[in-house]
Scaffold this active site. Structure first.
Site, PDB file in Angstrom:
ATOM      1  CG  HIS A 151      31.854  -2.319 -16.142  1.00  0.00           C
ATOM      2  ND1 HIS A 151      33.066  -2.667 -16.778  1.00  0.00           N
ATOM      3  CD2 HIS A 151      31.207  -1.605 -17.372  1.00  0.00           C
ATOM      4  CE1 HIS A 151      33.441  -2.503 -17.799  1.00  0.00           C
ATOM      5  NE2 HIS A 151      32.301  -1.787 -18.393  1.00  0.00           N
ATOM      6  CD  GLU A 158      33.079  -5.380 -11.830  1.00  0.00           C
ATOM      7  OE1 GLU A 158      33.902  -6.630 -12.048  1.00  0.00           O
ATOM      8  OE2 GLU A 158      32.276  -4.947 -12.574  1.00  0.00           O
ATOM      9  CB  CYS A 176      37.273  -4.090 -17.140  1.00  0.00           C
ATOM     10  SG  CYS A 176      36.457  -2.722 -16.363  1.00  0.00           S
ATOM     11  CB  CYS A 202      35.937  -2.704 -12.426  1.00  0.00           C
ATOM     12  SG  CYS A 202      34.625  -2.439 -13.554  1.00  0.00           S
TER      13      CYS A 202
END
Length: 241
Positions: free
Chosen positions: A123, A125, A151, A154
């Protein structure tokens, strides 16, 4: 923690909540029942991050005080949107992230690379936090700015990395990661203050462009399901544009 704008001291939370002028992001501290607070981005002048609220009610500003201008927040979000636009151009989901220190300097930035890497944890992040790891001179006053609400993975990684604040653009209602991760009860643990809704409309338009770019591409069915759901659940953002 050093502030990047004028300090505000000796004031209660209630005294610092002028409607439509400031965004107050509240972090629970020194309470046996920590709670998570979310606020809509309303700032015209400045954003205040790092207030504490004790178990007994509003408290004066803590030593964790950190103040950034609304212009700074928008600048960082535009930079994250630039990374998301790059992700879109190279075939990834259009999600970007930047991490800034307490002085407002960008220390790391990244975009989603799940498709090209075939790594479900890649992801934006996580990629930005990985890039930040090992850098010298990184303090505890980090702010993570992401185009999409982080999410659970993260948000948890940001918490473990000592991120002080999370600011995101478009809400992700199906996952709602920032509300599903709860403040830890272990001694000395911290939890980032969180705010969303910053430039949500241009962020959402990137996902609309992704859908247009991948019409009929069966190899993108899994991504398409995620983005279709996201667009359906955030339709109100388009209606308000």
């Amino acid at each position: 923690m050093r502030s990047t704008a004028a300090s505000v001291t000796n004031a209660s939370l209630a005294e610092l909540r002028p409607e439509g002028d400031f965004l107050i992001v509240v972090q629970y501290a020194e309470t046996t029942q920590p709670q998570h607070f979310r606020s809509q981005f309303l700032s015209r002048e400045s954003v205040v991050l790092g207030y504490s609220l004790s178990a007994t009610g509003p408290a004066a500003i803590s030593e964790r005080e950190q103040v950034f201008s609304g212009e700074q927040i928008h600048t960082w979000m535009r930079r994250a949107i630039d990374r998301a636009s790059h992700a879109l151009a190279v075939g990834e989901a259009p999600i970007g992230c930047v991490i800034v220190d307490s002085a407002g300097r960008v220390r790391s930035e990244a975009h989603n690379t799940m498709y090209s890497s075939r790594n479900v944890t890649a992801h934006a992040e996580i990629n930005a936090l990985s890039s930040l790891a090992g850098q010298e001179g990184v303090d505890e006053g980090l702010t993570l700015v992401s185009t999409l609400e982080p999410c659970v993975m993260c948000t948890g990684a940001a918490m473990l990395s000592g991120v002080n604040a999370i600011v995101y653009g478009l809400v992700a209602p199906a996952d709602a990661g920032t509300t599903r991760v709860k403040p830890p009860a272990s001694p000395g643990a911290t939890f980032p203050v969180i705010s969303g809704g910053v430039m949500a409309q241009p962020v959402r338009r990137l996902f609309e462009r992704w859908m247009q770019a991948h019409v009929g591409d069966a190899s993108r069915n899994k991504q398409r399901e995620f983005i279709e759901q996201l667009l359906a659940l955030t339709a109100s953002e388009a209606e308000s544009s």
